[in-house]
Scaffold this motif. Structure first.
Motif, PDB file in Angstrom:
ATOM      1  N   VAL A  80      69.689  55.160  43.463  1.00  0.00           N
ATOM      2  CA  VAL A  80      69.534  54.295  42.194  1.00  0.00           C
ATOM      3  C   VAL A  80      68.340  54.850  41.372  1.00  0.00           C
ATOM      4  O   VAL A  80      68.566  54.641  40.062  1.00  0.00           O
ATOM      5  N   PHE A  81      67.372  55.641  41.890  1.00  0.00           N
ATOM      6  CA  PHE A  81      66.353  55.901  40.937  1.00  0.00           C
ATOM      7  C   PHE A  81      66.827  57.088  39.842  1.00  0.00           C
ATOM      8  O   PHE A  81      66.446  57.135  38.862  1.00  0.00           O
ATOM      9  N   ASN A  82      67.753  57.941  40.567  1.00  0.00           N
ATOM     10  CA  ASN A  82      68.270  59.130  39.871  1.00  0.00           C
ATOM     11  C   ASN A  82      69.215  58.393  38.594  1.00  0.00           C
ATOM     12  O   ASN A  82      68.927  58.723  37.727  1.00  0.00           O
ATOM     13  N   GLY A  83      69.934  57.511  39.207  1.00  0.00           N
ATOM     14  CA  GLY A  83      70.839  56.733  37.990  1.00  0.00           C
ATOM     15  C   GLY A  83      70.158  56.097  37.136  1.00  0.00           C
ATOM     16  O   GLY A  83      70.564  56.315  35.777  1.00  0.00           O
ATOM     17  N   ALA A  84      68.989  55.366  37.463  1.00  0.00           N
ATOM     18  CA  ALA A  84      68.304  54.606  36.121  1.00  0.00           C
ATOM     19  C   ALA A  84      67.641  55.521  35.534  1.00  0.00           C
ATOM     20  O   ALA A  84      67.625  55.147  34.421  1.00  0.00           O
ATOM     21  N   ARG A  85      66.997  56.399  36.056  1.00  0.00           N
ATOM     22  CA  ARG A  85      66.309  57.475  35.187  1.00  0.00           C
ATOM     23  C   ARG A  85      67.000  58.122  34.232  1.00  0.00           C
ATOM     24  O   ARG A  85      66.781  58.209  32.917  1.00  0.00           O
ATOM     25  N   ASP A  91      75.662  52.527  27.328  1.00  0.00           N
ATOM     26  CA  ASP A  91      74.547  50.941  27.021  1.00  0.00           C
ATOM     27  C   ASP A  91      74.412  50.137  28.300  1.00  0.00           C
ATOM     28  O   ASP A  91      73.648  49.547  28.486  1.00  0.00           O
ATOM     29  N   ILE A  92      75.271  50.645  29.201  1.00  0.00           N
ATOM     30  CA  ILE A  92      75.461  49.610  30.500  1.00  0.00           C
ATOM     31  C   ILE A  92      75.438  50.717  31.772  1.00  0.00           C
ATOM     32  O   ILE A  92      76.457  51.496  31.659  1.00  0.00           O
ATOM     33  N   TRP A  93      74.717  50.604  32.717  1.00  0.00           N
ATOM     34  CA  TRP A  93      74.705  51.386  33.861  1.00  0.00           C
ATOM     35  C   TRP A  93      74.523  50.550  35.184  1.00  0.00           C
ATOM     36  O   TRP A  93      73.533  49.944  35.469  1.00  0.00           O
ATOM     37  N   VAL A  94      75.795  50.557  35.851  1.00  0.00           N
ATOM     38  CA  VAL A  94      75.387  49.803  37.096  1.00  0.00           C
ATOM     39  C   VAL A  94      75.341  50.800  38.403  1.00  0.00           C
ATOM     40  O   VAL A  94      76.329  51.425  38.742  1.00  0.00           O
ATOM     41  N   GLY A 139      69.656  48.840  26.215  1.00  0.00           N
ATOM     42  CA  GLY A 139      70.435  49.084  27.201  1.00  0.00           C
ATOM     43  C   GLY A 139      70.120  48.139  28.329  1.00  0.00           C
ATOM     44  O   GLY A 139      69.148  47.506  28.431  1.00  0.00           O
ATOM     45  N   VAL A 140      71.147  48.279  29.122  1.00  0.00           N
ATOM     46  CA  VAL A 140      70.945  47.144  30.576  1.00  0.00           C
ATOM     47  C   VAL A 140      71.298  48.168  31.763  1.00  0.00           C
ATOM     48  O   VAL A 140      72.348  48.912  31.729  1.00  0.00           O
ATOM     49  N   ILE A 141      70.355  48.238  32.656  1.00  0.00           N
ATOM     50  CA  ILE A 141      70.630  48.650  33.923  1.00  0.00           C
ATOM     51  C   ILE A 141      70.666  47.423  35.128  1.00  0.00           C
ATOM     52  O   ILE A 141      69.978  46.791  35.016  1.00  0.00           O
ATOM     53  N   VAL A 142      71.895  47.683  35.795  1.00  0.00           N
ATOM     54  CA  VAL A 142      71.798  46.823  36.668  1.00  0.00           C
ATOM     55  C   VAL A 142      72.045  47.433  38.221  1.00  0.00           C
ATOM     56  O   VAL A 142      72.896  48.203  38.444  1.00  0.00           O
ATOM     57  N   ASN A 143      71.102  47.048  39.154  1.00  0.00           N
ATOM     58  CA  ASN A 143      71.035  47.574  40.338  1.00  0.00           C
ATOM     59  C   ASN A 143      71.803  46.691  41.255  1.00  0.00           C
ATOM     60  O   ASN A 143      71.197  45.534  41.337  1.00  0.00           O
ATOM     61  N   VAL A 144      72.748  47.184  42.284  1.00  0.00           N
ATOM     62  CA  VAL A 144      73.088  46.305  43.063  1.00  0.00           C
ATOM     63  C   VAL A 144      72.446  46.496  44.427  1.00  0.00           C
ATOM     64  O   VAL A 144      72.227  47.549  45.005  1.00  0.00           O
ATOM     65  N   VAL A 145      71.738  45.220  44.672  1.00  0.00           N
ATOM     66  CA  VAL A 145      70.714  45.288  45.834  1.00  0.00           C
ATOM     67  C   VAL A 145      71.512  44.560  47.111  1.00  0.00           C
ATOM     68  O   VAL A 145      72.528  45.205  47.317  1.00  0.00           O
TER      69      VAL A 145
END
Length: 273
Positions: A134-139, A101-104, A151-157
């Motif tokens: 980040v692309f691999n994880g979000a995909r 449900d959540i991917w950081v 779902g929610v994807i959070v990218n640490v910038v």
């Protein structure tokens, strides 16, 4: 076209912040900022998978989270640059907790390399971890989240996704600008699937990895640490802590931020004003 995002206006704050029943995965979660994020997500009720390239550290961190909060947490190995590794870790999380449900996307590297001394291999490594990772994880996250239409994807910038920083960080700054751009584009593409994508951009936070990287950057640049803006006191009178950033990630992951997607939130103590 239907966009499956609920109106949660009538929900009480305790429900909006609760992650009970949700499964979260944090990359680079074995220590520092990643572990702080895992702790806050677990405290809010999420079942947490801590993914890290160091499997033993990931398992130790998961055990600590479980013991400290009486929460469900597991540690798995993940190399974010390796698609098969990302898929394998995600599969373990899904098998253990029933979904994602959540991917950081927190894993990253912070080397210091003056442009004229940066070879192709060094550049490629930074971009492989910080951008392609980040692309691999979000995909992979989206492939699982789409099955539940949420779902929610959070990218640490980083504040480096908004401005130049210290000398020697061209690859890092470039990678973080890329992540900020991906956050916007993924939000656009994933909204019809019920998936929100947000970025969190911390300023310098004194974690184990950041302290070592900052010291290397200063040494390479021949700069007095006290003269670097990133090391100075912020507008709030202190440096940030890992938990300062973790609380912003929790906000993004929760229904408190339901109206938001595509944004990158500056968690910078006013540094970029």
């Amino acid at each position: 076209m239907s966009f499956p995002f609920a109106d949660v206006s009538e929900s009480p704050v305790r429900d909006l912040l609760s992650l009970t029943g949700r499964s979260a995965l944090v990359t680079g979660g074995a220590r520092g900022l990643g572990k702080a994020i895992a702790l806050r997500l677990a405290e809010a009720g999420a079942r947490v998978t801590i993914a890290d390239i160091d499997e033993r550290l990931a398992q130790d961190a998961a055990a600590d989270v479980s013991t400290r909060l009486d929460a469900r947490a597991i540690g798995v190995r993940m190399d974010v640059t390796d698609v098969a590794s990302v898929q394998s870790a995600a599969a373990v999380a899904v098998e253990t907790f029933g979904g994602l449900d959540i991917w950081v996307n927190n894993a990253g590297v912070f080397p210091s390399m003056p442009v004229l001394e940066t070879d192709d291999a060094a550049w490629d490594h930074v971009l492989a971890v910080n951008a392609r990772g980040v692309f691999n994880g979000a995909r992979e996250a989206a492939r699982h989240m789409v099955q539940g239409a949420s779902g929610v994807i959070v990218n640490v910038v980083s504040t480096a996704g908004f401005q130049g920083t210290a000398p020697g960080l061209s690859a890092y700054v470039g990678s973080k600008h890329a992540v900020r751009g991906m956050t916007k584009q993924m939000a656009l593409e994933f909204a019809p699937l019920g998936i929100r994508v947000l970025g969190v951009a911390p300023t310098f936070v004194p974690t184990e990895g950041n302290i070592a990287a900052a010291a290397a950057a200063m040494e390479a640049a021949g700069v007095d640490p006290s003269t670097l803006p990133v090391m100075n006191q912020s507008l709030i009178g202190r440096l940030g802590t890992p938990d300062d950033i973790a609380r912003v990630v929790l906000f993004c992951a929760s229904d408190m931020s339901m109206i938001m997607t595509g944004s990158t939130l500056l968690a910078d103590a006013g540094q970029t004003i």
